[in-house]
Design an enzyme around this catalytic site. Sequence first.
Site, PDB file in Angstrom:
ATOM      1  N   SER A 188      -5.159   1.584  -8.954  1.00 32.42           N
ATOM      2  CA  SER A 188      -5.969   2.742  -9.010  1.00 32.42           C
ATOM      3  C   SER A 188      -6.922   2.426 -10.216  1.00 32.42           C
ATOM      4  CB  SER A 188      -5.704   3.731  -8.933  1.00 32.42           C
ATOM      5  OG  SER A 188      -6.538   4.830  -8.836  1.00 32.42           O
ATOM      6  N   LYS A 240       1.278   4.449 -11.167  1.00 30.24           N
ATOM      7  CA  LYS A 240       0.593   3.224 -10.983  1.00 30.24           C
ATOM      8  C   LYS A 240       0.592   2.387 -12.385  1.00 30.24           C
ATOM      9  CE  LYS A 240      -0.905   3.646  -6.812  1.00 30.24           C
ATOM     10  NZ  LYS A 240      -0.340   3.153  -5.571  1.00 30.24           N
ATOM     11  N   THR A 254      -7.683   5.006 -11.460  1.00 29.34           N
ATOM     12  CA  THR A 254      -7.136   6.215 -12.225  1.00 29.34           C
ATOM     13  C   THR A 254      -6.266   5.777 -13.636  1.00 29.34           C
ATOM     14  OG1 THR A 254      -5.996   8.376 -11.989  1.00 29.34           O
ATOM     15  CG2 THR A 254      -4.802   6.475 -10.930  1.00 29.34           C
ATOM     16  N   TYR A 304       0.520  10.590 -10.992  1.00 27.37           N
ATOM     17  CA  TYR A 304       0.295   9.585 -10.228  1.00 27.37           C
ATOM     18  C   TYR A 304      -0.427   8.450 -10.921  1.00 27.37           C
ATOM     19  CZ  TYR A 304      -2.833   7.058  -6.942  1.00 27.37           C
ATOM     20  OH  TYR A 304      -3.438   6.396  -6.280  1.00 27.37           O
ATOM     21  N   PHE A 338       0.862  -1.246  -0.021  1.00 27.99           N
ATOM     22  CA  PHE A 338       0.059   0.025   0.018  1.00 27.99           C
ATOM     23  C   PHE A 338       0.983   1.181   0.054  1.00 27.99           C
ATOM     24  CE2 PHE A 338      -2.661  -3.118   2.212  1.00 27.99           C
ATOM     25  CZ  PHE A 338      -3.793  -3.230   1.517  1.00 27.99           C
TER      26      PHE A 338
HETATM   27  P1  NAD Z   1      -2.421   6.735   2.921  1.00 27.23           P
HETATM   28  O1  NAD Z   1      -1.422   7.959   2.380  1.00 27.23           O
HETATM   29  O2  NAD Z   1      -3.496   6.686   4.141  1.00 27.23           O
HETATM   30  O3  NAD Z   1      -1.374   5.518   3.143  1.00 27.23           O
HETATM   31  C1  NAD Z   1      -0.107   5.294   2.464  1.00 27.23           C
HETATM   32  C2  NAD Z   1       0.915   4.990   3.730  1.00 27.23           C
HETATM   33  O4  NAD Z   1       2.270   4.683   2.881  1.00 27.23           O
HETATM   34  C3  NAD Z   1       0.915   5.753   4.545  1.00 27.23           C
HETATM   35  O5  NAD Z   1       0.865   5.415   5.924  1.00 27.23           O
HETATM   36  C4  NAD Z   1       2.336   6.611   4.254  1.00 27.23           C
HETATM   37  O6  NAD Z   1       2.925   6.884   5.561  1.00 27.23           O
HETATM   38  C5  NAD Z   1       2.919   5.525   3.638  1.00 27.23           C
HETATM   39  N1  NAD Z   1       4.154   5.615   2.998  1.00 27.23           N
HETATM   40  C6  NAD Z   1       4.361   6.776   1.966  1.00 27.23           C
HETATM   41  N2  NAD Z   1       5.506   6.679   1.307  1.00 27.23           N
HETATM   42  C7  NAD Z   1       6.281   5.815   2.163  1.00 27.23           C
HETATM   43  C8  NAD Z   1       7.598   5.308   1.717  1.00 27.23           C
HETATM   44  N3  NAD Z   1       8.381   5.678   0.890  1.00 27.23           N
HETATM   45  N4  NAD Z   1       7.907   4.235   2.599  1.00 27.23           N
HETATM   46  C9  NAD Z   1       7.142   3.702   3.585  1.00 27.23           C
HETATM   47  N5  NAD Z   1       5.803   4.131   3.692  1.00 27.23           N
HETATM   48  C10 NAD Z   1       5.535   5.025   2.911  1.00 27.23           C
HETATM   49  O7  NAD Z   1      -3.186   6.173   1.438  1.00 27.23           O
HETATM   50  P2  NAD Z   1      -4.178   5.054   1.221  1.00 27.23           P
HETATM   51  O8  NAD Z   1      -5.456   5.937   0.662  1.00 27.23           O
HETATM   52  O9  NAD Z   1      -4.235   4.288   2.501  1.00 27.23           O
HETATM   53  O10 NAD Z   1      -3.678   4.303  -0.054  1.00 27.23           O
HETATM   54  C11 NAD Z   1      -2.918   3.254  -0.055  1.00 27.23           C
HETATM   55  C12 NAD Z   1      -2.481   2.807  -1.415  1.00 27.23           C
HETATM   56  O11 NAD Z   1      -3.778   2.680  -2.171  1.00 27.23           O
HETATM   57  C13 NAD Z   1      -1.698   3.529  -2.113  1.00 27.23           C
HETATM   58  O12 NAD Z   1      -0.667   3.040  -2.804  1.00 27.23           O
HETATM   59  C14 NAD Z   1      -2.745   4.480  -3.030  1.00 27.23           C
HETATM   60  O13 NAD Z   1      -1.956   5.071  -4.273  1.00 27.23           O
HETATM   61  C15 NAD Z   1      -3.689   3.605  -3.430  1.00 27.23           C
HETATM   62  N6  NAD Z   1      -4.906   4.191  -3.647  1.00 27.23           N
HETATM   63  C16 NAD Z   1      -5.698   4.812  -2.890  1.00 27.23           C
HETATM   64  C17 NAD Z   1      -6.902   5.242  -3.159  1.00 27.23           C
HETATM   65  C18 NAD Z   1      -7.704   6.193  -2.361  1.00 27.23           C
HETATM   66  O14 NAD Z   1      -8.618   6.873  -2.918  1.00 27.23           O
HETATM   67  N7  NAD Z   1      -7.500   6.149  -0.941  1.00 27.23           N
HETATM   68  C19 NAD Z   1      -7.474   4.970  -4.502  1.00 27.23           C
HETATM   69  C20 NAD Z   1      -6.686   3.978  -5.403  1.00 27.23           C
HETATM   70  C21 NAD Z   1      -5.626   3.492  -4.934  1.00 27.23           C
END
Ligand code: NAD
Length: 343
Positions: free
Chosen positions: A130, A158, A132, A154, A86
């Site tokens: 995603s 992905k 996206t 972004y 994630f």
């Molecule tokens: P989030 O930002 O809450 O969680 C991401 C986590 O990754 C955070 O805890 C952050 O501290 C950690 N992180 C970031 N960079 C890092 C690094 N270099 N090393 C270690 N940890 C790191 O986001 P989320 O909404 O929980 O999303 C999780 C995943 O799902 C992401 O990859 C995001 O792109 C994908 N996603 C999210 C959504 C959405 O709308 N929330 C939609 C599609 C895809």
Amino acid sequence: MPQDKIKTILVTGGAGYIGSHMCVELLQAGHNVLVLDDLSNSSEKSLQAVERITQKSLSFILGDIRDSELLARVFAENKIDAVLHFAGLKAVGESVAEPIRYYDVNLNGTLKLIEAMTNADCKTLVFSSSATVYGIPETMPIEENTATGAINPYGRSKLMVEQALMDLHESDPSWRIALLRYFNPVGAHASGEIGEDPNDVPNNLMPFISQVAVGRREKLSVFGDDYDTPDGTGVRDYIHVVDLARGHLKALQYLDEAPTLGVFNLGTGNGYSVLEAIKAFEAASGKTIAYEVVDRRAGDAAVSFADPQKAQRELDWRAEYDLARMCEDVWRWQKKHPNGFSD
Ligand code: NAD
Ligand code: UDP
């Protein structure tokens, strides 16, 4: 479908919004959980809440997925069966302003992770992709074989990771990889103890609405009411974060069956407009959501919703919670924690 075998799972980004809900589901299914997170967009308090909810403990490693030495150590010290990946950066606007940081964390970070997994002979990976990646599709609903074409850094990061993982699987078919394309994750755990906690002004609709409801923001800007949709506002496929997390458990079971690479939409298949989302939140919270209609946001599609049938068929997964439940759960979290984890 085989039953869950007990596994040790590395959850990168496990302190974040979706990752923390994932940890709850993993612990409740009996798995051992290791979280690797640099807390750049989250708080360790989410993990403490996960432990309180489940009455189970997990291991937390503070660190960056781009740190190869750390990754090597984590894999050497633990017999990791699978990785749920994630960790990453997710703000579209920020990715336009800082593309190289986005490619570094999302693409380079994933390549580092794959390298460490390869060295440790851990070849089971579920990747957070995603919707996206579909850009602005011409046909609805969106199927997995709908043409991709991301329109911002972004989304391209992905897509690049997806491509790299497809090439990896092509070169070494013993890998077990699931690419999960999330639609619009919203909602929170029913306990109200974990939920989405944006650092800054929320970019996404649902956290913005809930911050208006709780009095942190004056009003919502509705980005355009002149789209070709029933009420003119944008239509999206909102999916409860707990349903989404459960989709990952199903993906792990699917990968247990045989080495493969599978691409799956995780959505409900239902589209709701911005105005419908506002109404649903008002009903759930009893609050009035003040809003004004402003110009469209650049790069927004009018409509986006999934065809979720492939996941239903091949993962035996379907979303259970409706929009009313998503709003109720967001509101419970927001009401209990008006300032998120900093309360
Ligand atoms: P989030 O930002 O809450 O969680 C991401 C986590 O990754 C955070 O805890 C952050 O501290 C950690 N992180 C970031 N960079 C890092 C690094 N270099 N090393 C270690 N940890 C790191 O986001 P989320 O909404 O929980 O999303 C999780 C995943 O799902 C992401 O990859 C995001 O792109 C994908 N996603 C999210 C959504 C959405 O709308 N929330 C939609 C599609 C895809
Ligand atoms: N939206 C809005 N105001 C906001 C945030 C979002 O009107 O403050 C609209 C946006 O135009 C889209 C829908 O709400 O039609 C969902 O937007 P979000 O950013 O949550 O998800 P995405 O656009 O990434 O699907």
